[in-house]
Design a protein around this motif. Structure first.
Motif, PDB file in Angstrom:
ATOM      1  N   TRP A  95      38.110-116.173 111.580  1.00  0.00           N
ATOM      2  CA  TRP A  95      37.924-117.483 110.941  1.00  0.00           C
ATOM      3  C   TRP A  95      39.225-118.209 110.639  1.00  0.00           C
ATOM      4  CZ3 TRP A  95      34.606-113.515 109.192  1.00  0.00           C
ATOM      5  CH2 TRP A  95      35.214-112.566 108.366  1.00  0.00           C
ATOM      6  N   LEU A  96      40.356-117.594 110.937  1.00  0.00           N
ATOM      7  CA  LEU A  96      41.643-118.287 110.821  1.00  0.00           C
ATOM      8  C   LEU A  96      42.279-118.446 112.200  1.00  0.00           C
ATOM      9  CD1 LEU A  96      43.200-116.603 107.632  1.00  0.00           C
ATOM     10  CD2 LEU A  96      41.939-118.762 107.798  1.00  0.00           C
ATOM     11  N   ARG A  97      41.406-118.528 113.220  1.00  0.00           N
ATOM     12  CA  ARG A  97      41.842-118.653 114.610  1.00  0.00           C
ATOM     13  C   ARG A  97      42.772-117.509 115.011  1.00  0.00           C
ATOM     14  NH1 ARG A  97      42.893-125.226 115.147  1.00  0.00           N
ATOM     15  NH2 ARG A  97      40.803-125.836 114.464  1.00  0.00           N
ATOM     16  N   PHE A  98      42.483-116.340 114.469  1.00  0.00           N
ATOM     17  CA  PHE A  98      43.215-115.106 114.774  1.00  0.00           C
ATOM     18  C   PHE A  98      44.688-115.169 114.355  1.00  0.00           C
ATOM     19  CE2 PHE A  98      39.654-115.507 117.714  1.00  0.00           C
ATOM     20  CZ  PHE A  98      38.964-114.341 117.414  1.00  0.00           C
ATOM     21  N   ARG A  99      44.989-116.030 113.371  1.00  0.00           N
ATOM     22  CA  ARG A  99      46.353-116.139 112.849  1.00  0.00           C
ATOM     23  C   ARG A  99      46.385-115.571 111.436  1.00  0.00           C
ATOM     24  NH1 ARG A  99      47.305-122.435 114.710  1.00  0.00           N
ATOM     25  NH2 ARG A  99      47.239-122.045 116.959  1.00  0.00           N
ATOM     26  N   GLY A 100      46.580-114.279 111.352  1.00  0.00           N
ATOM     27  CA  GLY A 100      46.562-113.610 110.067  1.00  0.00           C
ATOM     28  C   GLY A 100      47.933-113.185 109.592  1.00  0.00           C
ATOM     29  N   GLY A 101      47.962-112.100 108.842  1.00  0.00           N
ATOM     30  CA  GLY A 101      49.217-111.629 108.271  1.00  0.00           C
ATOM     31  C   GLY A 101      49.950-110.661 109.178  1.00  0.00           C
ATOM     32  N   LYS A 102      51.059-110.144 108.668  1.00  0.00           N
ATOM     33  CA  LYS A 102      51.882-109.213 109.442  1.00  0.00           C
ATOM     34  C   LYS A 102      51.346-107.784 109.360  1.00  0.00           C
ATOM     35  CE  LYS A 102      54.807-112.471 110.570  1.00  0.00           C
ATOM     36  NZ  LYS A 102      56.169-112.557 110.063  1.00  0.00           N
ATOM     37  N   GLY A 103      50.516-107.495 108.361  1.00  0.00           N
ATOM     38  CA  GLY A 103      49.815-106.224 108.322  1.00  0.00           C
ATOM     39  C   GLY A 103      50.459-105.108 107.529  1.00  0.00           C
ATOM     40  N   VAL A 104      51.618-105.347 106.924  1.00  0.00           N
ATOM     41  CA  VAL A 104      52.340-104.250 106.279  1.00  0.00           C
ATOM     42  C   VAL A 104      51.581-103.705 105.062  1.00  0.00           C
ATOM     43  CG1 VAL A 104      54.501-103.536 105.199  1.00  0.00           C
ATOM     44  CG2 VAL A 104      54.545-105.110 107.138  1.00  0.00           C
ATOM     45  N   ALA A 105      51.125-104.578 104.169  1.00  0.00           N
ATOM     46  CA  ALA A 105      50.415-104.115 102.972  1.00  0.00           C
ATOM     47  C   ALA A 105      49.108-103.418 103.343  1.00  0.00           C
ATOM     48  CB  ALA A 105      50.142-105.278 102.026  1.00  0.00           C
ATOM     49  N   THR A 106      48.392-103.968 104.322  1.00  0.00           N
ATOM     50  CA  THR A 106      47.144-103.340 104.744  1.00  0.00           C
ATOM     51  C   THR A 106      47.417-101.985 105.384  1.00  0.00           C
ATOM     52  OG1 THR A 106      46.162-105.527 105.066  1.00  0.00           O
ATOM     53  CG2 THR A 106      45.034-103.676 106.100  1.00  0.00           C
ATOM     54  N   MET A 107      48.486-101.888 106.168  1.00  0.00           N
ATOM     55  CA  MET A 107      48.851-100.598 106.761  1.00  0.00           C
ATOM     56  C   MET A 107      49.203 -99.584 105.678  1.00  0.00           C
ATOM     57  SD  MET A 107      51.710 -99.695 109.666  1.00  0.00           S
ATOM     58  CE  MET A 107      51.951 -97.972 110.167  1.00  0.00           C
ATOM     59  N   LEU A 108      49.858-100.037 104.626  1.00  0.00           N
ATOM     60  CA  LEU A 108      50.165 -99.130 103.518  1.00  0.00           C
ATOM     61  C   LEU A 108      48.881 -98.568 102.913  1.00  0.00           C
ATOM     62  CD1 LEU A 108      51.942 -97.735 101.419  1.00  0.00           C
ATOM     63  CD2 LEU A 108      51.962 -99.886 100.128  1.00  0.00           C
ATOM     64  N   GLY A 109      47.909 -99.437 102.654  1.00  0.00           N
ATOM     65  CA  GLY A 109      46.643 -98.982 102.088  1.00  0.00           C
ATOM     66  C   GLY A 109      45.928 -98.000 103.000  1.00  0.00           C
ATOM     67  N   VAL A 110      45.920 -98.298 104.291  1.00  0.00           N
ATOM     68  CA  VAL A 110      45.301 -97.404 105.270  1.00  0.00           C
ATOM     69  C   VAL A 110      46.010 -96.051 105.258  1.00  0.00           C
ATOM     70  CG1 VAL A 110      44.926 -97.009 107.745  1.00  0.00           C
ATOM     71  CG2 VAL A 110      44.454 -99.252 106.753  1.00  0.00           C
ATOM     72  N   THR A 111      47.338 -96.079 105.262  1.00  0.00           N
ATOM     73  CA  THR A 111      48.118 -94.840 105.328  1.00  0.00           C
ATOM     74  C   THR A 111      47.920 -93.988 104.090  1.00  0.00           C
ATOM     75  OG1 THR A 111      49.757 -96.021 106.667  1.00  0.00           O
ATOM     76  CG2 THR A 111      50.429 -93.918 105.754  1.00  0.00           C
ATOM     77  N   LEU A 112      47.916 -94.610 102.922  1.00  0.00           N
ATOM     78  CA  LEU A 112      47.681 -93.850 101.688  1.00  0.00           C
ATOM     79  C   LEU A 112      46.309 -93.185 101.698  1.00  0.00           C
ATOM     80  CD1 LEU A 112      49.226 -96.262  99.035  1.00  0.00           C
ATOM     81  CD2 LEU A 112      49.963 -93.906  99.471  1.00  0.00           C
ATOM     82  N   ALA A 113      45.311 -93.896 102.213  1.00  0.00           N
ATOM     83  CA  ALA A 113      43.960 -93.344 102.227  1.00  0.00           C
ATOM     84  C   ALA A 113      43.788 -92.257 103.285  1.00  0.00           C
ATOM     85  CB  ALA A 113      42.938 -94.458 102.450  1.00  0.00           C
ATOM     86  N   LEU A 114      44.486 -92.393 104.414  1.00  0.00           N
ATOM     87  CA  LEU A 114      44.381 -91.396 105.484  1.00  0.00           C
ATOM     88  C   LEU A 114      45.158 -90.121 105.160  1.00  0.00           C
ATOM     89  CD1 LEU A 114      44.764 -93.448 108.801  1.00  0.00           C
ATOM     90  CD2 LEU A 114      42.718 -92.259 108.009  1.00  0.00           C
TER      91      LEU A 114
END
Length: 195
Positions: A95-114
């Motif tokens: 919904w943002l025409r595939f122009r999102g963020g750089k992903g660092v914070a989300t990757m941190l959350g994923v990594t902590l959970a994994l």
């Protein structure tokens, strides 16, 4: 079930918390501020440190939530799949025409959970490089690169592929930053451009 997980995790990751929070706070359209990025570093350029912190936390939590959702829906391998799909949703929201963020914070959350020990190393490298250079992109890229390496060293081979895939996307999303770094033009935290 894997198809349902992929859809739900992507939709979860694609929630643009930076945009939602800045709009609710009356700070305007985040995409028209600073670098135009939807992540916490650009939210910080609004002068609202609390909003930036909230964006960072929520972007991380949606990654972690997708990992937990994946582990519940698809016990064999679903955790990593959910995390990666949420990460992709954050970086490329439909919904943002595939122009999102750089992903660092989300990757941190994923990594902590994994694999929380790997996540702690990710966070330490991110904060350490940010403190040393005051350049957000250097901290984020360094942490992303460190994650799969740390997983190998800690014998967490089951998450290496997912972490490596996310790290490569983080580097790709930072390609403009890399070009500015090579020219010596990448702004430091506290300035109005970049990230």
């Amino acid at each position: 079930m894997p198809a349902l997980l992929m859809l739900l995790a992507y939709l979860l990751g694609a929630i643009p918390f930076g945009i939602l929070l800045t709009r609710m706070a009356g700070a305007g359209d985040l995409r028209a501020i600073g670098s135009g990025n939807i992540g916490a570093t650009n939210v910080l350029r609004t002068g609202r440190k609390g909003l930036a912190a909230a964006t960072l936390i929520l972007d991380g939590l949606k990654g972690a939530a997708a990992v937990w959702l994946g582990a519940w829906l698809v016990p064999d391998g679903g955790a990593a799949l959910g995390g990666v799909l949420a990460f992709i949703g954050h970086c490329y929201p439909a919904w943002l025409r595939f122009r999102g963020g750089k992903g660092v914070a989300t990757m941190l959350g994923v990594t902590l959970a994994l694999a929380w020990p790997v996540g702690l190393i990710f966070a330490a490298v991110w904060l350490g490089m940010l403190a040393a250079t005051r350049i957000s992109s250097v901290g984020g890229m360094s942490a992303a690169i460190a994650a799969p390496l740390a997983a190998l060293l800690l014998d967490r081979s089951e998450v290496v592929t997912a972490l490596l895939a996310m790290a490569l996307i983080v580097l790709w999303r930072h390609r403009a930053n890399i070009a500015r770094l090579r020219r010596g033009e990448e702004p430091r935290v506290g300035t109005k451009r970049g990230a």
